[in-house]
Design a protein around this motif. Structure first.
Motif, short mmCIF file in Angstrom:
data_model
loop_
_atom_site.label_atom_id
_atom_site.label_comp_id
_atom_site.label_asym_id
_atom_site.label_seq_id
_atom_site.Cartn_x
_atom_site.Cartn_y
_atom_site.Cartn_z
N LYS A 132 0.85 -1.19 0.00
CA LYS A 132 0.00 0.00 0.00
C LYS A 132 0.89 1.25 0.00
O LYS A 132 1.88 1.30 0.71
CB LYS A 132 -0.91 0.03 1.22
CG LYS A 132 -1.92 -1.12 1.28
CD LYS A 132 -2.77 -1.03 2.53
CE LYS A 132 -3.77 -2.18 2.61
NZ LYS A 132 -4.60 -2.11 3.84
N LEU A 133 0.48 2.22 -0.79
CA LEU A 133 1.14 3.52 -0.81
C LEU A 133 0.14 4.57 -0.38
O LEU A 133 -0.92 4.70 -0.99
CB LEU A 133 1.66 3.83 -2.21
CG LEU A 133 2.18 5.26 -2.44
CD1 LEU A 133 3.39 5.55 -1.55
CD2 LEU A 133 2.52 5.49 -3.91
N HIS A 134 0.48 5.31 0.66
CA HIS A 134 -0.36 6.40 1.15
C HIS A 134 0.42 7.71 1.01
O HIS A 134 1.59 7.78 1.41
CB HIS A 134 -0.75 6.20 2.61
CG HIS A 134 -1.67 5.05 2.84
ND1 HIS A 134 -2.09 4.67 4.10
CD2 HIS A 134 -2.27 4.21 1.98
CE1 HIS A 134 -2.90 3.64 4.01
NE2 HIS A 134 -3.02 3.33 2.72
N ALA A 135 -0.24 8.72 0.47
CA ALA A 135 0.42 10.02 0.32
C ALA A 135 -0.57 11.13 0.58
O ALA A 135 -1.78 10.98 0.32
CB ALA A 135 1.04 10.17 -1.07
N LEU B 253 6.97 2.03 -9.30
CA LEU B 253 6.64 1.27 -8.08
C LEU B 253 5.38 0.46 -8.33
O LEU B 253 4.34 1.00 -8.69
CB LEU B 253 6.40 2.24 -6.92
CG LEU B 253 5.96 1.62 -5.59
CD1 LEU B 253 7.10 0.84 -4.96
CD2 LEU B 253 5.45 2.69 -4.63
N GLU B 254 5.46 -0.86 -8.13
CA GLU B 254 4.28 -1.71 -8.24
C GLU B 254 3.57 -1.72 -6.89
O GLU B 254 4.08 -2.27 -5.92
CB GLU B 254 4.66 -3.13 -8.64
CG GLU B 254 5.21 -3.25 -10.05
CD GLU B 254 5.45 -4.69 -10.44
OE1 GLU B 254 4.93 -5.59 -9.75
OE2 GLU B 254 6.16 -4.91 -11.42
N ALA B 255 2.40 -1.10 -6.86
CA ALA B 255 1.65 -1.00 -5.60
C ALA B 255 0.36 -1.82 -5.70
O ALA B 255 -0.29 -1.84 -6.75
CB ALA B 255 1.32 0.46 -5.30
N GLY B 256 0.02 -2.47 -4.60
CA GLY B 256 -1.25 -3.17 -4.57
C GLY B 256 -2.41 -2.20 -4.41
O GLY B 256 -3.50 -2.42 -4.95
N GLN B 257 -2.16 -1.12 -3.67
CA GLN B 257 -3.19 -0.10 -3.46
C GLN B 257 -2.53 1.25 -3.27
O GLN B 257 -1.46 1.35 -2.65
CB GLN B 257 -4.04 -0.43 -2.23
CG GLN B 257 -5.22 0.51 -2.01
CD GLN B 257 -6.02 0.13 -0.78
OE1 GLN B 257 -5.83 0.68 0.30
NE2 GLN B 257 -6.91 -0.83 -0.94
N VAL B 258 -3.16 2.29 -3.82
CA VAL B 258 -2.65 3.65 -3.67
C VAL B 258 -3.77 4.52 -3.13
O VAL B 258 -4.90 4.48 -3.64
CB VAL B 258 -2.16 4.22 -5.02
CG1 VAL B 258 -1.70 5.68 -4.85
CG2 VAL B 258 -1.03 3.37 -5.59
N TYR B 259 -3.46 5.31 -2.11
CA TYR B 259 -4.44 6.25 -1.55
C TYR B 259 -3.80 7.63 -1.47
O TYR B 259 -2.76 7.81 -0.82
CB TYR B 259 -4.89 5.81 -0.16
CG TYR B 259 -5.86 6.78 0.48
CD1 TYR B 259 -7.21 6.77 0.13
CD2 TYR B 259 -5.42 7.71 1.42
CE1 TYR B 259 -8.10 7.66 0.70
CE2 TYR B 259 -6.30 8.61 2.00
CZ TYR B 259 -7.64 8.58 1.63
OH TYR B 259 -8.52 9.48 2.20
N ILE B 260 -4.42 8.60 -2.13
CA ILE B 260 -3.95 9.99 -2.09
C ILE B 260 -5.00 10.79 -1.34
O ILE B 260 -6.15 10.93 -1.78
CB ILE B 260 -3.76 10.57 -3.51
CG1 ILE B 260 -2.85 9.65 -4.34
CG2 ILE B 260 -3.18 11.97 -3.42
CD1 ILE B 260 -1.47 9.46 -3.81
#
Length: 262
Positions: free
Chosen positions: A108-111, A125-132
């Protein structure tokens, strides 16, 4: 003495002769067997005494997970991640001149938001989930990659900013509706958004004179739009040029445009 010996020889029955005859003959006797030789103990010199035992080598600690990246203006920070089941967070809103490049894999990537020309490039970047979770404003750039995953944008993209989302086989959601008092996850102010995904749902308004959204869909994909206002443009393309993806828009103003392109 000679006379005595001569006398004894002539008188063998005398006491002296009897003593001589009675003396046992000196015959050899077998000796008792010798005891087996005792094994000789080999003594070794003691090892030198070290009052301090030699410590065993400690295992190398795992590499710390990068957290709280410090970004300086006008400098690119590159972060390599190998956390396919972990979460990586940029906890602050990026500001003018700040540039972060993320590579590798993460669960997971959170920004937070980006402002004043900040750049967050997670295209490698291979992310399973991204939250902005914050606004992308004033010429900022966001690039993310979530193959077969999910990308959620919960704030507005405004001020001629650029967003590129690649989520092949995945889902993209601009999740917050626009209201009279809040922009939600609107795309406005001449911003440019490009999306490649299996499904895309744009709950915020798409508005502005030069605002443009481009969506690449598979033949069985889905695109749902709440509203296209002003003179904004939404274009969609089918990946193989065939098929009829499900594309709907609840409202399109007369000057706005929703069209399929080849």
């Amino acid at each position: 003495a000679g006379g005595v010996l001569g006398w004894q020889a002539r008188h063998p029955g005398s006491a002296a002769a009897d003593d001589t005859a009675a003396a046992p003959r000196n015959e050899p006797r077998p000796l008792p067997p010798l005891p087996p030789p005792a094994s000789k103990k080999i003594e070794t010199a003691p090892l030198p005494h070290d009052p301090k035992p030699i410590p065993e080598p400690e295992p190398e600690p795992p590499l710390p997970e990068p957290k709280n990246v410090v970004v300086q203006p006008d400098r690119v920070v590159i972060v390599e991640l190998n956390q396919p089941n972990g979460t990586y967070t940029i906890p602050f809103s990026m500001k003018k001149g700040e540039r972060v490049v993320l590579k590798g894999k993460v669960g997971k990537l959170h920004a937070s938001g980006l402002d004043a020309g900040a750049v967050l490039d997670a295209s490698g970047l291979e992310a399973g989930q991204v939250y902005i979770g914050g606004k992308i404003d004033t010429g900022s750039t966001l690039k993310v990659n979530a193959p077969n995953g999910k990308v959620i944008i919960s704030a507005a993209v405004v001020g001629k900013s650029t967003v590129e989302i690649i989520a092949l086989g995945g889902d993209v959601i601009f999740s917050a509706a626009t209201s009279p008092t809040r922009p939600g996850s609107a795309i406005d102010g001449g911003s440019m958004v490009a999306i490649t995904a299996r499904t895309a749902e744009l709950k915020g308004d798409i508005n502005g004179s030069t605002t443009k959204v481009t969506v690449n869909l598979p033949r069985t994909g889905t695109l749902k739009i709440v509203a296209i206002r002003g003179t904004a443009t939404v274009e969609y393309r089918v990946a193989d040029g065939k098929g009829m993806p499900d594309v709907t828009a609840a409202f399109v103003s007369p000057a706005a445009s929703l069209k399929k392109i080849e």
